[in-house]
Write a protein that holds these residues in place. Structure first.
Motif, PDB file in Angstrom:
ATOM      1  N   ALA A 312       0.836  -1.209   0.000  1.00 23.19           N
ATOM      2  CA  ALA A 312       0.000   0.000   0.000  1.00 23.19           C
ATOM      3  C   ALA A 312       0.869   1.256   0.000  1.00 23.19           C
ATOM      4  O   ALA A 312       0.534   2.257  -0.648  1.00 23.19           O
ATOM      5  CB  ALA A 312      -0.926  -0.011   1.219  1.00 23.19           C
ATOM      6  N   ILE A 313       1.992   1.208   0.716  1.00 24.64           N
ATOM      7  CA  ILE A 313       2.882   2.381   0.737  1.00 24.64           C
ATOM      8  C   ILE A 313       3.533   2.564  -0.623  1.00 24.64           C
ATOM      9  O   ILE A 313       3.629   3.681  -1.136  1.00 24.64           O
ATOM     10  CB  ILE A 313       3.923   2.249   1.862  1.00 24.64           C
ATOM     11  CG1 ILE A 313       3.235   2.401   3.221  1.00 24.64           C
ATOM     12  CG2 ILE A 313       5.027   3.293   1.723  1.00 24.64           C
ATOM     13  CD1 ILE A 313       4.079   2.027   4.404  1.00 24.64           C
ATOM     14  N   SER A 316       1.086   4.133  -2.841  1.00 22.07           N
ATOM     15  CA  SER A 316       0.840   5.542  -2.533  1.00 22.07           C
ATOM     16  C   SER A 316       2.001   6.414  -3.000  1.00 22.07           C
ATOM     17  O   SER A 316       1.853   7.620  -3.153  1.00 22.07           O
ATOM     18  CB  SER A 316       0.633   5.725  -1.035  1.00 22.07           C
ATOM     19  OG  SER A 316       1.875   5.773  -0.367  1.00 22.07           O
ATOM     20  N   LYS A 317       3.171   5.813  -3.164  1.00 24.34           N
ATOM     21  CA  LYS A 317       4.337   6.596  -3.592  1.00 24.34           C
ATOM     22  C   LYS A 317       4.472   6.618  -5.106  1.00 24.34           C
ATOM     23  O   LYS A 317       5.246   7.402  -5.638  1.00 24.34           O
ATOM     24  CB  LYS A 317       5.603   6.006  -2.984  1.00 24.34           C
ATOM     25  CG  LYS A 317       5.716   6.268  -1.489  1.00 24.34           C
ATOM     26  CD  LYS A 317       7.125   6.020  -0.999  1.00 24.34           C
ATOM     27  CE  LYS A 317       7.338   6.687   0.351  1.00 24.34           C
ATOM     28  NZ  LYS A 317       8.695   6.560   0.834  1.00 24.34           N
TER      29      LYS A 317
ATOM     30  N   GLU B 234      -4.694   0.502   3.715  1.00 25.28           N
ATOM     31  CA  GLU B 234      -4.714   1.755   2.930  1.00 25.28           C
ATOM     32  C   GLU B 234      -5.133   2.927   3.809  1.00 25.28           C
ATOM     33  O   GLU B 234      -4.625   4.042   3.649  1.00 25.28           O
ATOM     34  CB  GLU B 234      -5.677   1.639   1.733  1.00 25.28           C
ATOM     35  CG  GLU B 234      -5.220   0.709   0.633  1.00 25.28           C
ATOM     36  CD  GLU B 234      -5.423  -0.775   0.956  1.00 25.28           C
ATOM     37  OE1 GLU B 234      -6.144  -1.078   1.941  1.00 25.28           O
ATOM     38  OE2 GLU B 234      -4.836  -1.615   0.252  1.00 25.28           O
ATOM     39  N   VAL B 237      -2.153   4.036   5.806  1.00 30.03           N
ATOM     40  CA  VAL B 237      -1.243   4.821   4.959  1.00 30.03           C
ATOM     41  C   VAL B 237      -1.780   6.243   4.801  1.00 30.03           C
ATOM     42  O   VAL B 237      -1.042   7.226   4.910  1.00 30.03           O
ATOM     43  CB  VAL B 237      -1.056   4.145   3.579  1.00 30.03           C
ATOM     44  CG1 VAL B 237      -0.215   5.023   2.659  1.00 30.03           C
ATOM     45  CG2 VAL B 237      -0.414   2.771   3.748  1.00 30.03           C
ATOM     46  N   LYS B 241       0.038   9.637   6.166  1.00 31.52           N
ATOM     47  CA  LYS B 241       0.438  10.680   5.221  1.00 31.52           C
ATOM     48  C   LYS B 241      -0.260  11.998   5.511  1.00 31.52           C
ATOM     49  O   LYS B 241       0.368  13.045   5.601  1.00 31.52           O
ATOM     50  CB  LYS B 241       0.093  10.248   3.780  1.00 31.52           C
ATOM     51  CG  LYS B 241       1.138   9.352   3.161  1.00 31.52           C
ATOM     52  CD  LYS B 241       0.848   9.160   1.690  1.00 31.52           C
ATOM     53  CE  LYS B 241       2.030   9.594   0.861  1.00 31.52           C
ATOM     54  NZ  LYS B 241       1.931   9.127  -0.530  1.00 31.52           N
TER      55      LYS B 241
END
Lengths: 318, 247
Positions: A312-313, A316-317, B234, B237, B241
Motif C-alpha cells: 500500500a505504501i 501511494s508513492k 490503505e 497509509v 500521510k
C-alpha cells in the motif's frame, strides 16, 4: 552571538547539524543577535549555502587534521573559537559527538548547559530550557544561570527550516593541539540508514518468531526509506545485531515515525522510543501494552499485515 | 592500575514518575532506587572483568549523594569494587556533580575513569565529558568494548552508522554502553564482603551551581490509539500521510 557547532563525518555535514543551525538561527532572532557557525575540518558541502538554514557567518578551522573526531582536541579548539567569537550561547546537536564535547566545552567556558533540549528556550524572564527527563516520562524546565549558555538539542525536535540566504565563510586560525586518540579501525554498516540519524524506523520484536522472518521488516523499511531496529529480546537472542536494539539500555531514538511490529511494549522499550513523533503498533495481541503508547494501531498478524502495508505504501508513492 | 567507576543512584525504570511542591521536586515516595543501569551493567562490570584478568587492578567507586545513596554503593561493592567514596552532597546540577568527582579523581591519580553513558533519570550524558574538561584528559564516549594494554586502552565506540576503534593513552575517561559487559547479580560472598569494604564519606568542595530546575511537567496523555482494521492498511497509509504527516 549564537554560535552553532556544525558536526561532520567523512567530510559531510550531518543532518542533525542542519537542524541545530535552524534552531540556533531561530534562537539568535529571538535574542536579537547574529547566528554564526563553527566548523572544524574540511567538508565537501557548499558552505555559503548554509545561509539557507539561517546561518549568517561561518567560522571554519580548515585543517584536515580535524576531519577525525577527537573529543579532547575538539573541546580545546571549540573553546578557543567560542572565546574568540565572544559567543553568548553555544548550540550543539545532541548527537554522538555533541554528547562527547558539549559538556566539556561548557565547563571550559564556565557556562551552564542543558543537554537534550526539546524546544527554544523561554527568554522572557531569564533563560529556561525544556528537556525530557526520566527517559521521556517527564519534562524539566531548567534555568541556565550563567552569562554564557550551552544547549544541545534533541534530534527531530525542531526540524530543518530553509529560507533565502547565503552565509559568509571566514577562516579561523587556531593552533591544533596534539591528537589524544588514534583511530585504528572504522567499521560502517554499508547500505543501511544509521538508526540515530533516521527519520523513519521500522522495528521488530519477538512476535516475528525468528530471524528468518525479517524480510517483511526489511521490505517495509526499504519502501519507506526507514532504518530497521529491534527489541531487546531479539538482539539478546542474536536474531539481529546489537546496534539495532532500541530501548532503555540500547539506542534511544526520536524519529518522525516509529513502526513497532510484534513488540509488546515493555516499559524499558518505551523508554527508548517514546520521543518518537508518531508511533504505529502492529500486534496480534489487542492487550499488548504498546497500544497505550501508540498513535495508530493494527491488531493483526504481522505476516499478513506487513506485506499488505508495504504494497500500500509502494502504491501511494507511485 | 587504578580505576575509578562513577556510580549514580536512579529510580528503577518501572517507578511511577510524579512531582511534589508545585511540580518543583521529584516525588521520591515509594520509589525503588537502583544503580544507574549504564554505570552498573557496563562501567562497573567491565571494571570487575579487568580486575579478574589482572589482579593488579584496583577499583574505587565514587558516588555523589547523601546517606540515602549508601545501599546503592554497598550493592556496587557487593558486585566487586574494592572501596567506595561518597561525596556528601545532593545536586541536580551536572557541573556540581562533575566538579566533586574531579576533586576525588585529582587526589586519587586514577589511570582510567569509567562512567555510564548517561543516567536514566536526567539523561544528560554530561559527567564523562565534563570530567574530561575539568581534568584535561582524553575522553572516549559511548564505548561498547575496551581492552587494556599496558598504559593504553583500545576502545571501540559508536559513530553514526557504525563503530570505530581507537587507542588512547592513559589516564583517560571512557563512557560505557551496551556491549561493554553483561549484567551480573551479586553473590552471597560478594554481599558479605561488601559489608566490611571501606566506604569513605567526604565533604563536598564549594562549587557554584550553573543551572537550577524551575519545574517539572508530565507529558500530555496520548489521546488514545486510533485502531485501523487489519484488512484496511490503505487507511493507515492515508492517516500517516495526511494526518500525522509522517512521510
Amino acid at each position: 552571538m549564537v554560535l552553532i557547532y556544525i558536526d561532520q563525518a567523512d567530510q559531510q555535514i550531518k543532518k542533525s547539524s542542519l537542524e541545530a543551525i535552524s534552531y540556533g538561527a531561530a534562537l539568535a532572532k529571538q535574542l536579537g543577535v547574529s547566528a554564526e557557525g563553527i566548523l572544524l575540518g574540511t567538508v565537501t558541502d557548499d558552505l555559503a549555502g548554509l545561509g539557507k538554514y539561517g546561518l549568517q557567518k561561518l567560522h571554519q578551522v580548515a585543517d584536515a587534521n580535524l576531519n577525525h573526531f577527537d573529543a579532547k582536541v575538539f573541546t580545546q579548539v571549540l573553546t578557543e573559537a567560542a572565546k574568540a567569537a565572544n559567543a553568548s550561547v553555544l548550540v550543539f546537536a545532541h548527537n554522538l559527538n555533541g554528547k562527547a564535547i558539549a559538556p566539556a566545552v561548557a565547563v571550559k567556558l564556565h557556562a551552564g548547559i542543558v543537554t537534550g533540549a526539546n524546544s527554544l528556550p523561554d527568554t522572557s524572564n531569564g533563560f529556561t530550557v525544556t528537556k525530557t527527563v526520566f527517559s521521556g516520562k517527564a519534562f524539566a524546565q531548567i534555568n541556565i544561570d550563567t552569562p554564557v549558555k550551552v544547549i544541545s538539542i534533541n534530534q527531530n525536535c525542531f526540524g530543518v527550516h530553509t529560507q533565502e540566504g547565503s552565509c559568509a565563510v571566514e577562516a579561523l586560525s587556531i593552533t591544533i593541539p596534539a591528537a589524544s586518540i588514534k583511530v585504528t579501525a572504522t567499521h560502517k554498516v554499508e547500505g543501511e540508514i544509521p538508526l540515530t540519524e533516521a527519520n523513519l524506523v521500522v522495528s521488530g520484536g519477538r512476535g516475528l518468531k525468528g530471524p528468518e522472518n525479517w524480510g517483511i521488516i526489511e521490505d517495509l523499511a526499504k519502501v519507506l526509506g526507514a532504518a530497521t531496529a529491534c527489541s531487546r529480546p531479539v538482539s539478546d537472542s542474536d536474531w539481529r545485531p546489537h546496534h539495532e536494539h532500541v530501548g532503555q539500555t540500547g539506542v534511544q531514538v526520536a524519529p518522525n515515525l516509529y513502526i513497532a511490529v510484534g513488540i509488546s511494549g515493555a516499559i524499558q522499550h518505551l523508554a527508548g522510543v517514546n520521543r518518537s513523533k508518531t508511533i504505529v503498533v502492529i500486534n496480534k495481541d489487542p492487550e499488548a501494552p504498546f497500544f497505550k503508547a501508540a498513535d495508530y494501531g493494527i491488531v493483526g498478524d504481522a505476516f499478513e499485515v506487513l506485506p499488505a502495508l508495504t504494497a500500500a505504501i509502494q502504491k501511494s508513492k507511485a | 592500575m587504578k580505576l575509578l567507576v562513577c556510580i549514580s543512584k536512579t529510580p528503577d525504570t518501572t517507578s511511577k514518575i510524579a512531582f511534589t511542591e508545585g511540580n518543583t521536586k521529584f516525588d521520591e515516595n515509594g520509589v525503588q532506587w537502583i544503580i544507574n543501569p549504564y554505570d552498573e551493567w557496563y562501567a562497573l562490570v567491565r571494571a570487575i572483568e579487568m580486575k579478574e584478568q589482572d589482579p593488579a587492578v584496583t577499583i574505587h567507586l565514587v558516588t555523589v549523594g547523601e546517606a540515602d545513596a549508601e545501599p546503592i554503593i554497598r550493592k556496587a561493592l557487593a558486585l566487586g569494587g574494592d572501596e567506595a567514596i561518597r561525596i556528601n552532597i545532593q545536586s541536580n546540577d551536572s557541573f556540581v556533580v562533575a566538579s566533586q568527582i574531579a576533586a576525588i579523581a585529582k587526589e586519587g591519580a586514577y589511570d582510567l575513569i569509567l562512567t555510564g553513558k548517561e543516567t536514566i533519570d536526567y539523561n544528560s550524558a554530561c559527567i564523562g565529558s565534563m570530567l574530561s574538561g575539568l581534568l584535561d584528559l582524553p575522553y572516549v564516549s559511548l564505548a561498547n568494548q575496551m581492552t587494556l594494554n599496558g598504559n593504553t586502552a583500545s576502545v571501540k565506540r559508536e559513530i553514526e552508522g557504525g563503530e570505530e576503534t581507537c587507542e588512547v593513552t592513559l589516564p583517560a575517561i571512557v563512557s560505557c554502553q551496551k556491549g561493554m559487559a553483561e549484567q551480573r547479580i551479586p553473590n552471597m560472598r560478594g554481599i558479605m564482603a561488601a559489608r566490611t569494604k571501606p566506604l569513605k564519606v567526604v565533604e563536598p568542595i564549594a562549587v557554584q551551581a550553573t543551572t537550577s530546575i524551575k519545574n517539572y511537567d508530565l507529558p500530555p496523555a496520548k489521546s488514545g490509539v486510533k485502531l485501523v482494521a487489519a484488512d484496511n492498511v490503505e487507511e493507515l497509509v492515508r492517516l500517516l500521510k495526511e494526518e500525522a504527516k509522517a512521510f
